[in-house]
Design an enzyme around this catalytic site. Structure first.
Site, PDB file in Angstrom:
ATOM      1  N   GLN A 223      -0.195   2.329  -6.047  1.00 54.09           N
ATOM      2  CA  GLN A 223      -1.739   2.681  -5.867  1.00 54.09           C
ATOM      3  C   GLN A 223      -2.341   2.415  -7.236  1.00 54.09           C
ATOM      4  OE1 GLN A 223      -1.898   6.556  -4.315  1.00 54.09           O
ATOM      5  NE2 GLN A 223      -3.592   6.001  -3.074  1.00 54.09           N
TER       6      GLN A 223
ATOM      7  N   ARG B  89       0.860  -1.228   0.058  1.00 55.33           N
ATOM      8  CA  ARG B  89      -0.112   0.010   0.013  1.00 55.33           C
ATOM      9  C   ARG B  89       0.898   1.191   0.162  1.00 55.33           C
ATOM     10  NH1 ARG B  89      -4.960  -1.663   2.924  1.00 55.33           N
ATOM     11  NH2 ARG B  89      -6.285  -2.270   1.108  1.00 55.33           N
TER      12      ARG B  89
ATOM     13  N   ASP C 214      -3.310  -1.457  -7.426  1.00 64.39           N
ATOM     14  CA  ASP C 214      -4.044  -1.933  -6.030  1.00 64.39           C
ATOM     15  C   ASP C 214      -5.535  -2.426  -6.492  1.00 64.39           C
ATOM     16  OD1 ASP C 214      -5.214  -2.534  -3.761  1.00 64.39           O
ATOM     17  OD2 ASP C 214      -4.639  -0.648  -3.070  1.00 64.39           O
TER      18      ASP C 214
ATOM     19  N   TYR D 271      -3.774  -2.098   7.233  1.00 63.10           N
ATOM     20  CA  TYR D 271      -4.764  -2.973   7.505  1.00 63.10           C
ATOM     21  C   TYR D 271      -5.312  -2.941   8.935  1.00 63.10           C
ATOM     22  CZ  TYR D 271      -4.227  -5.003   2.928  1.00 63.10           C
ATOM     23  OH  TYR D 271      -4.013  -5.198   1.431  1.00 63.10           O
TER      24      TYR D 271
ATOM     25  N   SER E  87      -8.155  -2.553  -3.846  1.00 63.60           N
ATOM     26  CA  SER E  87      -9.135  -1.334  -3.523  1.00 63.60           C
ATOM     27  C   SER E  87      -9.963  -1.004  -4.628  1.00 63.60           C
ATOM     28  CB  SER E  87      -7.881  -0.034  -3.476  1.00 63.60           C
ATOM     29  OG  SER E  87      -7.245  -0.192  -2.365  1.00 63.60           O
TER      30      SER E  87
HETATM   31  P1  NAD Z   1     -10.160  -3.995   4.707  1.00 64.28           P
HETATM   32  O1  NAD Z   1     -10.645  -4.506   3.714  1.00 64.28           O
HETATM   33  O2  NAD Z   1      -8.822  -4.910   5.335  1.00 64.28           O
HETATM   34  O3  NAD Z   1     -10.907  -3.993   6.330  1.00 64.28           O
HETATM   35  C1  NAD Z   1     -12.073  -3.342   6.157  1.00 64.28           C
HETATM   36  C2  NAD Z   1     -12.175  -2.348   7.397  1.00 64.28           C
HETATM   37  O4  NAD Z   1     -12.623  -3.464   8.508  1.00 64.28           O
HETATM   38  C3  NAD Z   1     -11.097  -1.681   7.803  1.00 64.28           C
HETATM   39  O5  NAD Z   1     -10.830  -0.359   7.931  1.00 64.28           O
HETATM   40  C4  NAD Z   1     -10.611  -2.408   9.302  1.00 64.28           C
HETATM   41  O6  NAD Z   1     -10.051  -1.520  10.218  1.00 64.28           O
HETATM   42  C5  NAD Z   1     -12.079  -2.562   9.846  1.00 64.28           C
HETATM   43  N1  NAD Z   1     -11.989  -3.577  10.923  1.00 64.28           N
HETATM   44  C6  NAD Z   1     -11.439  -4.798  11.150  1.00 64.28           C
HETATM   45  N2  NAD Z   1     -11.505  -5.255  12.054  1.00 64.28           N
HETATM   46  C7  NAD Z   1     -12.634  -4.472  12.832  1.00 64.28           C
HETATM   47  C8  NAD Z   1     -13.628  -4.767  13.933  1.00 64.28           C
HETATM   48  N3  NAD Z   1     -13.311  -5.675  14.833  1.00 64.28           N
HETATM   49  N4  NAD Z   1     -14.238  -3.645  14.239  1.00 64.28           N
HETATM   50  C9  NAD Z   1     -14.320  -2.350  13.408  1.00 64.28           C
HETATM   51  N5  NAD Z   1     -13.642  -2.521  12.270  1.00 64.28           N
HETATM   52  C10 NAD Z   1     -12.813  -3.407  11.937  1.00 64.28           C
HETATM   53  O7  NAD Z   1      -9.605  -2.453   4.900  1.00 64.28           O
HETATM   54  P2  NAD Z   1      -9.186  -1.907   3.654  1.00 64.28           P
HETATM   55  O8  NAD Z   1     -10.451  -1.451   2.767  1.00 64.28           O
HETATM   56  O9  NAD Z   1      -8.082  -2.405   2.966  1.00 64.28           O
HETATM   57  O10 NAD Z   1      -8.510  -0.477   4.166  1.00 64.28           O
HETATM   58  C11 NAD Z   1      -7.859  -0.321   5.327  1.00 64.28           C
HETATM   59  C12 NAD Z   1      -7.410   1.015   5.328  1.00 64.28           C
HETATM   60  O11 NAD Z   1      -6.049   1.169   4.350  1.00 64.28           O
HETATM   61  C13 NAD Z   1      -8.012   2.229   4.681  1.00 64.28           C
HETATM   62  O12 NAD Z   1      -7.614   3.425   5.550  1.00 64.28           O
HETATM   63  C14 NAD Z   1      -7.678   2.617   3.437  1.00 64.28           C
HETATM   64  O13 NAD Z   1      -7.912   3.724   3.027  1.00 64.28           O
HETATM   65  C15 NAD Z   1      -6.151   2.187   3.391  1.00 64.28           C
HETATM   66  N6  NAD Z   1      -5.702   1.813   2.248  1.00 64.28           N
HETATM   67  C16 NAD Z   1      -4.502   2.842   1.499  1.00 64.28           C
HETATM   68  C17 NAD Z   1      -4.141   2.372   0.464  1.00 64.28           C
HETATM   69  C18 NAD Z   1      -2.894   3.153  -0.142  1.00 64.28           C
HETATM   70  O14 NAD Z   1      -2.148   3.774   0.723  1.00 64.28           O
HETATM   71  N7  NAD Z   1      -2.104   2.643  -1.404  1.00 64.28           N
HETATM   72  C19 NAD Z   1      -4.762   1.717  -0.294  1.00 64.28           C
HETATM   73  C20 NAD Z   1      -5.586   0.924   0.099  1.00 64.28           C
HETATM   74  C21 NAD Z   1      -6.329   1.370   1.408  1.00 64.28           C
END
Ligand code: NAD
Length: 392
Positions: free
Chosen positions: A133, A128, A136, A235, A139
């Site tokens: 990006q 990430r 990805d 994550y 995403s």
């Molecule tokens: P994910 O699909 O792994 O999980 C979904 C969400 O569930 C996450 O936000 C996680 O914190 C939440 N979660 C897990 N267990 C939980 C619990 N017990 N209670 C409440 N919430 C819980 O997550 P994702 O979609 O991959 O995103 C995670 C983060 O990464 C986000 O902030 C996203 O913006 C960021 N992200 C960054 C990049 C990048 O920088 N290139 C790319 C993709 C995502």
């Protein structure tokens, strides 16, 4: 170098790994694209559109595997546990393979893939970073799942979303709660807001609060703090059962107050935590809807059955899996964009690179007959590769 695009074989999978729009950039870089006849048809891309861009159409899957140096798929064996195994005999040593491989799923399956000798790259392992990006795919697909989850909920709920003031009276807006505000959750918030619902959301990562608010959602504050809520890659992390029990206790009221709950809480490589019990469902109003986007990973809702719709206490619990495949045109377009950026990064001077770069190091799963990915080896408790080689 020739890139092969087989037709997706997972039942009900409508996406295709490359779309015609992606071909010119690949041709310009010197690639020839080979497509299994009809591979894009279900996503809205007939063979003729590929042929116009110079793609060679091949009559069957075996021909694509035989002629291509690099195979690109959406669901490879690994993530395709129903029909993917049939591809194993078609793969060969030195050939490249890119797609969803479920690298933290079954060790046995990854070993089978390794044994074919392919150099496989798992899109789930993409770092990430800003640089990665555009590659990805998690995403991209997460965004579409969040969107589609809201639409599914909207057509299932016996209410409309927006507030209406009419001669026939005033209708109050639907209330939507999103649990897990990652990529899918944030898109669900935005989509539900656009349809006029009142939206609130919860995530255990404190960083999510500002993002929820910036989309016009209300952040649900719970008086508990997760330990190291976020790992180095952004994550969410696994918490102990005591934490989840407390979450369920505290979330009960918010769940009962909403017409729709969309859950997306997952932790890489782990079963999804149960955040909604049957008791909590019993307190929801009849006709309410839960869309459990974590269904494939066991579900955030106790009642969820992957791939099915369950009715409990007059509440519908939708456990659809593979929702991105329900919007195959744009899902394929986005995935193709991600893959094109990745392929252009991977291949230099007509050769597949398998070293010397963070993106490659982190995504390369198997190479020359072995599971080479450090994170995956660690996850399955395999010895470090250098040590393993020395003891042979
Ligand atoms: P994910 O699909 O792994 O999980 C979904 C969400 O569930 C996450 O936000 C996680 O914190 C939440 N979660 C897990 N267990 C939980 C619990 N017990 N209670 C409440 N919430 C819980 O997550 P994702 O979609 O991959 O995103 C995670 C983060 O990464 C986000 O902030 C996203 O913006 C960021 N992200 C960054 C990049 C990048 O920088 N290139 C790319 C993709 C995502």
């Amino acid at each position: 170098m020739r890139i092969g695009v087989p037709k997706e074989s997972y039942p009900g999978e409508h996406r295709v790994a490359l779309v015609p729009l992606a071909i010119p950039a690949l041709s310009k870089a010197g690639f020839e694209v080979l497509l299994e006849q009809g591979a894009g048809a279900e996503a809205g891309y007939p063979d003729a559109l590929y042929a116009e861009k110079g793609t060679k159409i091949l009559p069957d899957r075996a021909a694509v595997f035989a002629e291509a140096d690099l195979i690109v798929q959406v669901l490879c064996y690994g993530s395709n546990d129903l029909t993917g195994k049939a591809d194993l005999p078609l793969m060969r040593r030195g050939q490249g393979l890119i797609g969803f491989l479920r690298p933290l799923g079954s060790l046995e399956v990854i070993e089978e893939i390794a044994q074919t000798g392919v150099s496989s790259f798992s899109v789930e392992l993409m770092p990430r970073t800003t640089r990665a990006q555009s590659m990805d795919a998690l995403s991209s697909m997460g965004t579409l799942c969040g969107y589609k989850a809201v639409l599914l909920a909207a057509v299932t709920l016996p209410k409309i979303f927006p507030m209406l003031t009419t001669a026939a009276g005033t209708i109050t807006p639907a209330k939507v709660l999103v649990i897990g505000a990652g990529v899918a959750g944030l898109q669900a918030i935005a989509t539900a807001r656009r349809l006029g619902a009142v939206v609130s959301a919860y995530d255990m990562r404190p960083a999510a609060k500002e993002q929820v608010k910036s989309l016009g959602g209300r952040f649900v504050e719970l008086p508990i703090t997760a330990q190291n809520a976020e790992d180095a890659r952004g994550y969410g992390t696994a918490q102990d059962e005591g934490f989840y029990a407390r979450q369920r206790e505290l979330l009960g009221r918010a769940v009962a107050e909403n017409d729709i709950v969309i859950t997306t809480a997952v932790v890489p490589g782990k079963k999804a935590p149960v955040l909604i019990t049957s008791e909590m469902i019993a307190n929801m109003a009849p006709g309410s809807v839960i869309v459990d986007l974590a269904a494939e990973r066991g579900g955030n809702c106790e009642a969820t059955r992957p791939g099915e719709i369950v009715v409990e206490h007059d509440v519908k619990i939708i456990g659809h899996i593979n929702l991105a495949s329900e919007v195959p045109y744009h899902a394929s377009q986005m995935y193709a964009r991600n893959l094109t950026a990745f392929v252009l990064h991977l291949v230099k001077d007509g050769r597949l690179r398998t070293n010397d770069d963070e993106i490659i190091r982190e995504t390369l799963l198997t190479d020359q007959g072995e599971i080479v990915n450090r994170r995956v080896r660690e996850f399955f408790g395999l010895p470090e590769l250098v040590a393993a080689r020395e003891t042979r």
